[in-house]
Design a protein around this motif. Sequence first.
Motif, PDB file in Angstrom:
ATOM      1  N   MET A   1      82.735  36.155  30.047  1.00 34.48           N
ATOM      2  CA  MET A   1      82.385  34.752  29.981  1.00 34.48           C
ATOM      3  C   MET A   1      81.892  34.291  31.340  1.00 34.48           C
ATOM      4  SD  MET A   1      84.442  32.424  27.411  1.00 34.48           S
ATOM      5  CE  MET A   1      86.148  32.562  27.822  1.00 34.48           C
ATOM      6  N   THR A   2      81.151  33.228  31.320  1.00 28.09           N
ATOM      7  CA  THR A   2      80.559  32.664  32.524  1.00 28.09           C
ATOM      8  C   THR A   2      81.429  31.532  33.059  1.00 28.09           C
ATOM      9  OG1 THR A   2      78.362  33.167  31.666  1.00 28.09           O
ATOM     10  CG2 THR A   2      78.477  31.561  33.442  1.00 28.09           C
ATOM     11  N   GLN A   3      81.488  31.424  34.375  1.00 30.29           N
ATOM     12  CA  GLN A   3      82.143  30.269  34.986  1.00 30.29           C
ATOM     13  C   GLN A   3      81.120  29.150  35.110  1.00 30.29           C
ATOM     14  OE1 GLN A   3      83.937  31.639  38.724  1.00 30.29           O
ATOM     15  NE2 GLN A   3      85.895  31.129  37.782  1.00 30.29           N
ATOM     16  N   PHE A   4      81.600  27.911  34.961  1.00 32.23           N
ATOM     17  CA  PHE A   4      80.759  26.726  35.111  1.00 32.23           C
ATOM     18  C   PHE A   4      81.463  25.723  36.003  1.00 32.23           C
ATOM     19  CE2 PHE A   4      79.437  28.573  31.124  1.00 32.23           C
ATOM     20  CZ  PHE A   4      78.050  28.472  31.187  1.00 32.23           C
ATOM     21  N   MET A   5      80.671  25.015  36.815  1.00 37.29           N
ATOM     22  CA  MET A   5      81.161  23.891  37.594  1.00 37.29           C
ATOM     23  C   MET A   5      80.449  22.668  37.031  1.00 37.29           C
ATOM     24  SD  MET A   5      83.078  22.739  40.108  1.00 37.29           S
ATOM     25  CE  MET A   5      83.465  24.157  41.110  1.00 37.29           C
ATOM     26  N   ASP A   6      81.250  21.682  36.632  1.00 33.62           N
ATOM     27  CA  ASP A   6      80.608  20.457  36.162  1.00 33.62           C
ATOM     28  C   ASP A   6      81.018  19.295  37.038  1.00 33.62           C
ATOM     29  OD1 ASP A   6      82.868  18.924  34.685  1.00 33.62           O
ATOM     30  OD2 ASP A   6      82.948  20.900  33.750  1.00 33.62           O
ATOM     31  N   VAL A   7      80.177  18.259  37.004  1.00 35.19           N
ATOM     32  CA  VAL A   7      80.342  17.109  37.880  1.00 35.19           C
ATOM     33  C   VAL A   7      80.302  15.840  37.034  1.00 35.19           C
ATOM     34  CG1 VAL A   7      79.418  15.884  39.883  1.00 35.19           C
ATOM     35  CG2 VAL A   7      79.123  18.366  39.712  1.00 35.19           C
ATOM     36  N   HIS A   8      81.228  14.954  37.334  1.00 38.77           N
ATOM     37  CA  HIS A   8      81.276  13.627  36.713  1.00 38.77           C
ATOM     38  C   HIS A   8      81.100  12.602  37.835  1.00 38.77           C
ATOM     39  CE1 HIS A   8      83.390  15.380  33.131  1.00 38.77           C
ATOM     40  NE2 HIS A   8      83.736  16.260  34.059  1.00 38.77           N
ATOM     41  N   HIS A   9      80.257  11.608  37.616  1.00 43.89           N
ATOM     42  CA  HIS A   9      80.057  10.532  38.587  1.00 43.89           C
ATOM     43  C   HIS A   9      80.607   9.227  38.007  1.00 43.89           C
ATOM     44  CE1 HIS A   9      77.544  13.112  41.050  1.00 43.89           C
ATOM     45  NE2 HIS A   9      76.874  13.438  39.968  1.00 43.89           N
ATOM     46  N   GLY A  10      80.799   8.242  38.850  1.00 42.29           N
ATOM     47  CA  GLY A  10      81.205   6.920  38.385  1.00 42.29           C
ATOM     48  C   GLY A  10      82.685   6.776  38.110  1.00 42.29           C
ATOM     49  N   MET A  11      83.502   7.617  38.714  1.00 40.54           N
ATOM     50  CA  MET A  11      84.949   7.550  38.470  1.00 40.54           C
ATOM     51  C   MET A  11      85.680   7.051  39.718  1.00 40.54           C
ATOM     52  SD  MET A  11      85.360  10.934  36.066  1.00 40.54           S
ATOM     53  CE  MET A  11      86.829  10.378  35.194  1.00 40.54           C
ATOM     54  N   GLN A  12      85.069   6.036  40.378  1.00 43.16           N
ATOM     55  CA  GLN A  12      85.676   5.470  41.582  1.00 43.16           C
ATOM     56  C   GLN A  12      87.092   4.995  41.276  1.00 43.16           C
ATOM     57  OE1 GLN A  12      82.510   4.888  40.714  1.00 43.16           O
ATOM     58  NE2 GLN A  12      81.311   5.331  42.510  1.00 43.16           N
ATOM     59  N   GLY A  13      87.977   5.266  42.209  1.00 41.08           N
ATOM     60  CA  GLY A  13      89.353   4.816  42.095  1.00 41.08           C
ATOM     61  C   GLY A  13      90.231   5.674  41.205  1.00 41.08           C
ATOM     62  N   ILE A  14      89.714   6.798  40.721  1.00 42.82           N
ATOM     63  CA  ILE A  14      90.537   7.661  39.867  1.00 42.82           C
ATOM     64  C   ILE A  14      91.808   8.055  40.599  1.00 42.82           C
ATOM     65  CG2 ILE A  14      89.348   9.799  40.542  1.00 42.82           C
ATOM     66  CD1 ILE A  14      89.748  10.719  37.587  1.00 42.82           C
ATOM     67  N   THR A  15      92.906   8.021  39.878  1.00 42.55           N
ATOM     68  CA  THR A  15      94.205   8.377  40.459  1.00 42.55           C
ATOM     69  C   THR A  15      94.573   9.802  40.061  1.00 42.55           C
ATOM     70  OG1 THR A  15      95.475   7.618  38.545  1.00 42.55           O
ATOM     71  CG2 THR A  15      94.987   5.975  40.280  1.00 42.55           C
ATOM     72  N   ASP A  16      95.590  10.319  40.708  1.00 37.32           N
ATOM     73  CA  ASP A  16      96.111  11.638  40.372  1.00 37.32           C
ATOM     74  C   ASP A  16      96.526  11.688  38.899  1.00 37.32           C
ATOM     75  OD1 ASP A  16      97.123  14.337  41.202  1.00 37.32           O
ATOM     76  OD2 ASP A  16      99.033  13.426  40.593  1.00 37.32           O
ATOM     77  N   GLU A  17      97.202  10.645  38.449  1.00 40.33           N
ATOM     78  CA  GLU A  17      97.666  10.594  37.064  1.00 40.33           C
ATOM     79  C   GLU A  17      96.489  10.572  36.085  1.00 40.33           C
ATOM     80  OE1 GLU A  17      98.765   8.334  39.432  1.00 40.33           O
ATOM     81  OE2 GLU A  17     100.652   9.376  39.830  1.00 40.33           O
ATOM     82  N   GLU A  18      95.446   9.819  36.403  1.00 40.72           N
ATOM     83  CA  GLU A  18      94.269   9.748  35.531  1.00 40.72           C
ATOM     84  C   GLU A  18      93.542  11.085  35.483  1.00 40.72           C
ATOM     85  OE1 GLU A  18      93.094   5.038  35.950  1.00 40.72           O
ATOM     86  OE2 GLU A  18      92.494   6.425  37.537  1.00 40.72           O
ATOM     87  N   LEU A  19      93.457  11.755  36.629  1.00 43.36           N
ATOM     88  CA  LEU A  19      92.838  13.079  36.661  1.00 43.36           C
ATOM     89  C   LEU A  19      93.655  14.053  35.819  1.00 43.36           C
ATOM     90  CD1 LEU A  19      90.612  14.941  37.767  1.00 43.36           C
ATOM     91  CD2 LEU A  19      92.100  15.365  39.748  1.00 43.36           C
TER      92      LEU A  19
END
Length: 83
Positions: A1-19
Amino acid sequence: MTQFMDVHHGMQGITDEELQRAHAADLAIEKEEGVHFERAWADPVSGTVYCLSEAPSAEAVRRIHERAGHPADEIRPVPLSIW
């Protein structure tokens, strides 16, 4: 299988719990597409979140993230890595 890195933008203020909740949402359904999310990182200031996964395709990664409620803005294969 292939590894992938994905990126999400617009998540300013994300907390540890939300992640953690977002990652858990991916893990709960990942097997349905043959994906395994390995790790996630976040920068609350810039609102950027990165996820590393193994998957049969970028589309499988995209579908899981969309179903989990946080679509990825970019998904890139990672053909080489060192640990």
